[in-house]
Design an enzyme around this catalytic site. Structure first.
Site, short mmCIF file in Angstrom:
data_model
loop_
_atom_site.label_atom_id
_atom_site.label_comp_id
_atom_site.label_asym_id
_atom_site.label_seq_id
_atom_site.Cartn_x
_atom_site.Cartn_y
_atom_site.Cartn_z
N ARG A 154 -7.44 12.97 0.32
CA ARG A 154 -6.22 13.52 1.28
C ARG A 154 -4.79 13.09 0.82
NH1 ARG A 154 -7.58 10.35 6.67
NH2 ARG A 154 -9.64 11.26 6.42
N GLU A 178 -8.34 0.50 -3.24
CA GLU A 178 -9.61 0.67 -2.16
C GLU A 178 -10.40 1.75 -2.37
OE1 GLU A 178 -7.33 0.84 1.61
OE2 GLU A 178 -6.49 -0.95 1.31
N HIS A 197 -5.73 3.57 -2.05
CA HIS A 197 -7.11 3.96 -1.46
C HIS A 197 -7.31 5.29 -1.91
CE1 HIS A 197 -9.71 4.49 2.34
NE2 HIS A 197 -10.16 4.73 1.31
N THR A 213 -8.47 3.92 8.08
CA THR A 213 -9.94 3.06 8.16
C THR A 213 -9.89 2.47 9.49
OG1 THR A 213 -9.02 2.50 6.03
CG2 THR A 213 -10.93 1.38 6.94
N ASN A 222 0.98 -1.11 0.06
CA ASN A 222 0.14 -0.09 0.05
C ASN A 222 0.79 1.28 0.11
OD1 ASN A 222 -1.33 2.34 1.07
ND2 ASN A 222 -3.19 0.97 1.65
N HIS A 241 -3.88 -4.38 7.76
CA HIS A 241 -4.12 -3.29 8.58
C HIS A 241 -3.37 -3.34 9.77
CE1 HIS A 241 -5.52 0.30 10.13
NE2 HIS A 241 -6.24 0.72 9.07
N ARG A 267 -9.38 8.08 -1.38
CA ARG A 267 -10.30 8.59 -0.50
C ARG A 267 -11.26 9.66 -1.03
NH1 ARG A 267 -8.89 6.87 5.02
NH2 ARG A 267 -10.68 8.08 5.42
N GLU A 282 -11.27 -9.11 2.87
CA GLU A 282 -9.98 -8.84 3.30
C GLU A 282 -10.28 -8.70 4.90
OE1 GLU A 282 -7.49 -5.74 1.65
OE2 GLU A 282 -6.77 -5.46 3.87
N HIS A 300 0.96 5.98 1.72
CA HIS A 300 1.65 6.97 2.77
C HIS A 300 2.84 7.84 1.78
CE1 HIS A 300 -0.48 6.24 6.31
NE2 HIS A 300 -0.30 5.15 5.96
#
Ligand code: PXP
Length: 248
Positions: free
Chosen positions: A49, A70, A43, A101, A7, A190, A45, A151, A10
């Site tokens: 962001r 995602e 993801h 999340t 992922n 996660h 969003r 998931e 970040h």
């Protein structure tokens, strides 16, 4: 052996902190693939962001492994997924105020809406995964939507104190077996870290782990010293004729 979805949200977070062009998650995805990622997860969003629409579009063109998108189960996101055609969509709950999340989807509470979205996406050949807590009721409801994957949320395991970890691991192990018995394929993620990933990777039937924050954190730890040394060298021995000035 479970595969690894990296992922890269970040990386985009650092870029958005300055609203500039670096670090760009698109070439970073290539580096993740060179490192052995079996897939890239982003993801998108609703508040944009971190990952931007442009990132998803370029990643669709450049990712050679699998692209897992995602997203929240909204009409806007459904339209984006149908246009981009990621290799998988993972539906997640989303609240604007949350830092990340926070929990799994309450599938049983929105069975009709989720079934409809799963049906639309899967009819367009996009397999759908539902991000859920390791809870038998949610697994049963996930099966009822027609989704092919779940998931499992590993947050409770990741955050558990040492004396609760075995209990949370057992929940994830049982949920994996339960989901597979229902005909669902199983990913998890996660909060997984270099310290806690191994027991999860060893769960029988676990297909893919989606991991982000700890990998980006580790990249800083192993890369920062080199990055400072490179800057030090430029300052100690500056070129008088830098490339940028050549045209003037
Ligand atoms: N899986 C899902 C559904 C997520 O929402 C996230 C966080 O964006 C992850 C996996 C990765 O979590 P982490 O960054 O803690 O590794």
């Amino acid at each position: 052996m479970a595969s690894l979805g990296v992922n890269i949200d970040h990386i985009a977070n650092v870029r958005q902190a300055r609203r500039t062009v670096e670090p760009d998650p698109v070439p970073m995805a290539l580096l993740a693939e060179l490192g052995g990622a079996d897939g890239i997860t982003v993801h998108l969003r609703e508040d944009r962001r971190h990952i931007q629409d442009r990132d998803v579009e370029l990643l669709r063109q450049t990712v050679r492994s699998r692209l897992n998108l995602e997203m929240a189960s909204t009409a806007e996101m459904e339209a984006i997924a149908l246009r981009i055609k990621p290799d998988m969509v993972t539906l997640v709950p989303e609240r604007r105020e949350e830092v990340t999340t926070e929990g799994g989807l309450n599938v049983s509470a929105q069975l009709e809406a989720l079934s409809s979205m799963v049906g639309t996406l899967q009819a367009a050949s996009i397999p759908v995964s539902l991000f859920v807590d390791p809870d038998p009721e949610q697994l049963k409801a996930s099966q009822a939507t027609g989704a092919r994957w779940v998931e499992l949320h590993t947050g409770a395991y990741a955050e558990a104190r040492w004396d609760r970890q075995a209990v949370e691991l057992a929940r994830l192990t049982q949920a994996t077996a339960h989901a597979r018995a229902l005909g669902l394929r199983v990913n998890a993620g996660h909060g997984l870290t270099y310290q806690n990933v191994e027991p999860i990777a060893a769960i029988e039937g676990m297909e893919e782990l989606n991991i982000g924050h700890t990998i980006v954190t580790r990249a800083l730890a192993v890369g920062l010293q080199n990055a400072v040394s490179e800057m030090r060298r430029l300052i100690e021995n500056p070129r008088r004729d830098p490339l940028f000035g050549r045209l003037n």
